[in-house]
Design an enzyme around this catalytic site. Structure first.
Site, short mmCIF file in Angstrom:
data_model
loop_
_atom_site.label_atom_id
_atom_site.label_comp_id
_atom_site.label_asym_id
_atom_site.label_seq_id
_atom_site.Cartn_x
_atom_site.Cartn_y
_atom_site.Cartn_z
N SER A 3 0.84 -1.20 0.00
CA SER A 3 0.00 0.00 0.00
C SER A 3 0.88 1.25 0.00
O SER A 3 1.65 1.49 0.94
CB SER A 3 -0.89 0.02 1.24
OG SER A 3 -1.42 1.33 1.40
N HIS A 58 -1.17 -1.26 -4.35
CA HIS A 58 -2.46 -1.01 -3.68
C HIS A 58 -2.55 0.49 -3.41
O HIS A 58 -1.72 1.06 -2.68
CB HIS A 58 -2.53 -1.82 -2.38
CG HIS A 58 -3.84 -1.70 -1.67
ND1 HIS A 58 -4.94 -2.47 -1.99
CD2 HIS A 58 -4.24 -0.88 -0.65
CE1 HIS A 58 -5.95 -2.15 -1.19
NE2 HIS A 58 -5.56 -1.18 -0.37
N ASP A 102 -4.72 3.59 -2.00
CA ASP A 102 -5.80 3.91 -1.07
C ASP A 102 -6.29 5.34 -1.26
O ASP A 102 -5.58 6.29 -0.93
CB ASP A 102 -5.31 3.74 0.37
CG ASP A 102 -5.11 2.28 0.73
OD1 ASP A 102 -6.09 1.52 0.64
OD2 ASP A 102 -3.98 1.90 1.09
N MET A 106 -8.96 8.18 -0.20
CA MET A 106 -9.87 8.53 0.92
C MET A 106 -10.43 9.93 0.71
O MET A 106 -9.72 10.82 0.26
CB MET A 106 -9.10 8.50 2.24
CG MET A 106 -8.41 7.18 2.51
SD MET A 106 -7.49 7.27 4.04
CE MET A 106 -6.66 5.68 3.99
N HIS A 145 -8.26 1.12 -4.16
CA HIS A 145 -9.21 0.91 -3.06
C HIS A 145 -9.88 2.24 -2.74
O HIS A 145 -9.26 3.11 -2.13
CB HIS A 145 -8.43 0.35 -1.85
CG HIS A 145 -9.25 0.15 -0.62
ND1 HIS A 145 -8.68 -0.12 0.61
CD2 HIS A 145 -10.59 0.16 -0.41
CE1 HIS A 145 -9.63 -0.26 1.52
NE2 HIS A 145 -10.80 -0.09 0.92
N MET A 172 -12.09 4.49 -0.75
CA MET A 172 -12.78 4.69 0.53
C MET A 172 -13.50 6.02 0.42
O MET A 172 -13.16 7.00 1.09
CB MET A 172 -11.76 4.67 1.68
CG MET A 172 -11.32 3.25 2.01
SD MET A 172 -9.77 3.22 2.93
CE MET A 172 -8.61 3.26 1.55
N MET A 191 -11.56 -5.91 5.17
CA MET A 191 -10.81 -4.97 6.01
C MET A 191 -10.51 -5.61 7.36
O MET A 191 -11.41 -6.05 8.08
CB MET A 191 -11.62 -3.68 6.25
CG MET A 191 -11.85 -2.82 5.01
SD MET A 191 -10.36 -2.42 4.07
CE MET A 191 -9.35 -1.61 5.30
N ASP A 234 -6.70 -6.53 4.07
CA ASP A 234 -6.18 -5.16 4.08
C ASP A 234 -6.17 -4.59 5.50
O ASP A 234 -7.22 -4.30 6.07
CB ASP A 234 -7.03 -4.29 3.16
CG ASP A 234 -6.43 -2.91 2.95
OD1 ASP A 234 -5.32 -2.66 3.46
OD2 ASP A 234 -7.07 -2.10 2.27
C1 DX5 Z 1 -6.42 1.43 5.45
C2 DX5 Z 1 -5.96 1.13 4.05
C3 DX5 Z 1 -4.87 0.14 4.01
C4 DX5 Z 1 -3.62 0.56 4.72
C5 DX5 Z 1 -2.88 -0.67 5.11
O1 DX5 Z 1 -7.53 2.25 5.39
O2 DX5 Z 1 -7.03 0.62 3.28
O3 DX5 Z 1 -4.59 -0.27 2.68
O4 DX5 Z 1 -2.80 1.39 3.95
O5 DX5 Z 1 -1.78 -0.27 5.83
P1 DX5 Z 1 -1.08 -1.19 6.90
O6 DX5 Z 1 -0.57 -2.39 6.14
O7 DX5 Z 1 0.00 -0.32 7.42
O8 DX5 Z 1 -2.12 -1.56 7.91
ZN ZN Z 2 -6.53 -0.35 1.30
#
Ligand code: DX5
Ligand code: ZN
Length: 215
Positions: A7, A32, A34, A36, A65, A67, A136, A174
């Site tokens: 990620s 990956h 993320d 947000m 991903h 969010m 998750m 994740d």
């Molecule tokens: C959290 C994200 C993850 C996060 C994982 O909201 O969706 O992808 O970056 O990070 P680690 O591996 O550090 O928990």
């Molecule tokens: Zn993620």
């Protein structure tokens, strides 16, 4: 052997091209990414312009991903920015089936992410439509959190559901994946491991990725 999806949330944003080079030379399978929105989750990360630039730095699969609320408004833009897999949240989609059809019609693989609290059974009637379930194992919004142990039971249940349905949906885990818990996560039935903090805080990230692949 699991697929490994580091990620980029935990990458060094001042040195993204260096981190991309590292990932390209590593055994990482996917990036990956993320995204947000500060509404669905209590944090804001990065978005389209960053992904568009990253696309020039690698040929590896972009596992995006989302969010965010109302992901249907942005699906086409993420396709244009370079997403290969677009994952939306079960909790953020009133018309999840429609959102999945939209993602597939744009030529991307479709994923559904599910928060720690709903049972995986709510995905039963959408499984045959999707390519990936992102379970998750932390509450979404931040990297570096602790793995929620109950996720292991959810993985086992989902594995049985998928095997019984005869579909090829991938199970992605994740949040909070470490070298210590990865073996039991894979043994429970996971196909894809996301790892942010574990990879990017390591002194030798490539070695950590190689190690994760052996589980
Ligand atoms: C959290 C994200 C993850 C996060 C994982 O909201 O969706 O992808 O970056 O990070 P680690 O591996 O550090 O928990
Ligand atoms: Zn993620």
């Amino acid at each position: 052997m699991p697929l490994i999806a580091p990620s980029l949330l935990s990458a060094d944003f001042l040195n993204l091209s260096r981190d991309c080079e590292m990932l390209n030379e590593s055994q990482a399978d996917w990036y990956h990414l993320d995204v947000m929105d500060g509404r669905f989750v209590p944090n804001i990360s990065f978005g389209l312009p960053v992904i568009e630039k990253l696309r020039k730095a690698t040929h590896k699969t972009f596992d995006v991903h989302l969010m965010i609320l109302e992901p249907e408004k942005y699906a086409e833009a993420f396709k244009k920015a370079g997403a290969d897999i677009l994952t939306v949240h079960y909790e953020a989609c009133v018309h999840l089936h429609r959102n999945i059809q939209q993602i597939k019609s744009l030529g991307m693989k479709a994923g559904v992410a599910i928060n720690p609290h709903p049972p995986v059974a709510v995905l039963e009637d959408i499984l045959h439509e999707i390519d990936l379930v992102c379970l998750m194992s932390v509450n979404p919004g931040f990297g570096g959190q602790k793995f929620i142990h109950h996720t292991l039971a959810k993985i086992r249940t989902l594995r049985k559901m998928i095997d019984a349905s005869g579909s090829k949906v991938l199970i992605e885990i994740d949040g909070g994946v470490t070298l210590e818990n990865a073996p039991e996560i894979v043994a429970a039935g996971a196909d894809v491991l996301v790892a942010g903090n574990t990879v990017f805080s390591a002194s030798d990230p490539k070695a950590v990725i190689s190690k994760l692949k052996t589980f």
